[in-house]
Design a protein around this motif. Structure first.
Motif, mmCIF file in Angstrom:
data_model
loop_
_atom_site.group_PDB
_atom_site.id
_atom_site.type_symbol
_atom_site.label_atom_id
_atom_site.label_comp_id
_atom_site.label_asym_id
_atom_site.label_seq_id
_atom_site.Cartn_x
_atom_site.Cartn_y
_atom_site.Cartn_z
ATOM 1 N N GLY A 162 -11.011 4.615 -14.505
ATOM 2 C CA GLY A 162 -10.390 5.428 -15.554
ATOM 3 C C GLY A 162 -11.114 5.256 -16.880
ATOM 4 O O GLY A 162 -11.365 6.227 -17.602
ATOM 5 N N ALA A 163 -11.467 4.016 -17.210
ATOM 6 C CA ALA A 163 -12.225 3.760 -18.438
ATOM 7 C C ALA A 163 -13.578 4.449 -18.379
ATOM 8 O O ALA A 163 -14.021 5.073 -19.349
ATOM 9 N N GLN A 206 0.857 -1.182 0.000
ATOM 10 C CA GLN A 206 0.000 0.000 0.000
ATOM 11 C C GLN A 206 0.890 1.227 0.000
ATOM 12 O O GLN A 206 1.770 1.366 0.849
ATOM 13 N N ILE A 207 0.674 2.121 -0.953
ATOM 14 C CA ILE A 207 1.540 3.284 -1.092
ATOM 15 C C ILE A 207 1.224 4.353 -0.057
ATOM 16 O O ILE A 207 2.102 4.962 0.507
ATOM 17 N N PRO A 256 -17.859 21.300 -14.594
ATOM 18 C CA PRO A 256 -18.257 20.659 -15.853
ATOM 19 C C PRO A 256 -17.080 20.493 -16.817
ATOM 20 O O PRO A 256 -16.283 21.405 -17.004
ATOM 21 N N GLY A 257 -16.988 19.291 -17.380
ATOM 22 C CA GLY A 257 -15.921 18.991 -18.333
ATOM 23 C C GLY A 257 -14.647 18.483 -17.709
ATOM 24 O O GLY A 257 -13.723 18.095 -18.409
ATOM 25 N N ILE A 258 -14.586 18.447 -16.384
ATOM 26 C CA ILE A 258 -13.409 17.934 -15.685
ATOM 27 C C ILE A 258 -13.787 16.599 -15.045
ATOM 28 O O ILE A 258 -14.731 16.520 -14.261
ATOM 29 N N PHE A 259 -13.016 15.557 -15.377
ATOM 30 C CA PHE A 259 -13.282 14.208 -14.906
ATOM 31 C C PHE A 259 -12.084 13.702 -14.106
ATOM 32 O O PHE A 259 -10.953 14.136 -14.328
ATOM 33 N N ALA A 260 -12.351 12.794 -13.181
ATOM 34 C CA ALA A 260 -11.282 12.215 -12.360
ATOM 35 C C ALA A 260 -11.577 10.733 -12.164
ATOM 36 O O ALA A 260 -12.731 10.300 -12.256
ATOM 37 N N ALA A 261 -10.523 9.965 -11.885
ATOM 38 C CA ALA A 261 -10.691 8.525 -11.691
ATOM 39 C C ALA A 261 -9.611 7.982 -10.779
ATOM 40 O O ALA A 261 -8.564 8.591 -10.619
ATOM 41 N N GLY A 262 -9.902 6.845 -10.183
ATOM 42 C CA GLY A 262 -8.900 6.118 -9.419
ATOM 43 C C GLY A 262 -8.889 6.426 -7.940
ATOM 44 O O GLY A 262 -9.864 6.924 -7.375
ATOM 45 N N ASP A 263 -7.761 6.139 -7.339
ATOM 46 C CA ASP A 263 -7.620 6.226 -5.890
ATOM 47 C C ASP A 263 -7.806 7.628 -5.336
ATOM 48 O O ASP A 263 -8.062 7.795 -4.154
ATOM 49 N N VAL A 264 -7.670 8.634 -6.154
ATOM 50 C CA VAL A 264 -7.763 10.019 -5.691
ATOM 51 C C VAL A 264 -9.216 10.492 -5.580
ATOM 52 O O VAL A 264 -9.472 11.571 -5.089
ATOM 53 N N TYR A 269 -13.072 1.227 -2.339
ATOM 54 C CA TYR A 269 -12.231 0.091 -2.702
ATOM 55 C C TYR A 269 -11.086 0.509 -3.603
ATOM 56 O O TYR A 269 -11.056 0.216 -4.779
ATOM 57 N N LYS A 270 -10.141 1.187 -3.025
ATOM 58 C CA LYS A 270 -9.042 1.773 -3.777
ATOM 59 C C LYS A 270 -7.954 0.738 -4.062
ATOM 60 O O LYS A 270 -7.046 0.538 -3.291
ATOM 61 N N GLN A 271 -8.075 0.085 -5.195
ATOM 62 C CA GLN A 271 -7.079 -0.877 -5.653
ATOM 63 C C GLN A 271 -6.896 -0.691 -7.148
ATOM 64 O O GLN A 271 -7.776 -0.180 -7.833
ATOM 65 N N ILE A 272 -5.789 -1.140 -7.676
ATOM 66 C CA ILE A 272 -5.441 -0.900 -9.067
ATOM 67 C C ILE A 272 -6.526 -1.368 -10.029
ATOM 68 O O ILE A 272 -6.860 -0.674 -10.983
ATOM 69 N N VAL A 273 -7.114 -2.516 -9.803
ATOM 70 C CA VAL A 273 -8.125 -3.016 -10.725
ATOM 71 C C VAL A 273 -9.353 -2.111 -10.723
ATOM 72 O O VAL A 273 -9.965 -1.876 -11.764
#
Length: 113
Positions: free
Chosen positions: A95-96, A39-40, A72-80, A85-89
């Motif tokens: 992100g997709a 875990q980072i 509007p128009g700003i998107f985010a994804a992932g652990d941030v 359930y913050k894991q790579i998968v």
């Protein structure tokens, strides 16, 4: 939560143990293990976004089901983000999803009225 990992032990083929320091007592302990989960960190690196998009009390970027932020128009994804359930998968899937949300936003906002 008081453990500071100091060494991951292995036999050249697999993980065999872990040595950690107890942050409260400064004592070192050894555990026999067959694997570890790396875990980072727990704190998102979002200070640079303060005042730009909505952040949770923990500093996560608040997103909707499509990855859209409060701007509007700003998107985010992932652990941030506020996604659980913050894991790579999970981050890869998020992100997709955010990229599809951004694509949809661009198509709908660039069509002349």
């Amino acid at each position: 939560t008081s453990a500071l990992t100091s060494e991951v032990k292995g036999d050249g083929q697999k993980v065999t143990g872990l040595i950690y320091k107890d942050r409260n007592s400064s004592e070192f302990h050894s555990l026999e293990l067959e694997g570890i989960f790396v875990q980072i960190g727990l704190v998102p690196n979002t200070d640079w976004l303060k005042g730009t998009v909505e952040l949770s009390p923990r500093g996560e970027i608040v997103v909707d089901a499509r990855g859209q932020t409060s701007l509007p128009g700003i998107f985010a994804a992932g652990d941030v983000t506020t996604v659980p359930y913050k894991q790579i998968v999970i981050a890869v899937g998020e992100g997709a999803k955010a990229s599809l949300g951004a694509f949809d936003h661009l198509i709908r906002s660039s069509v002349p009225a």
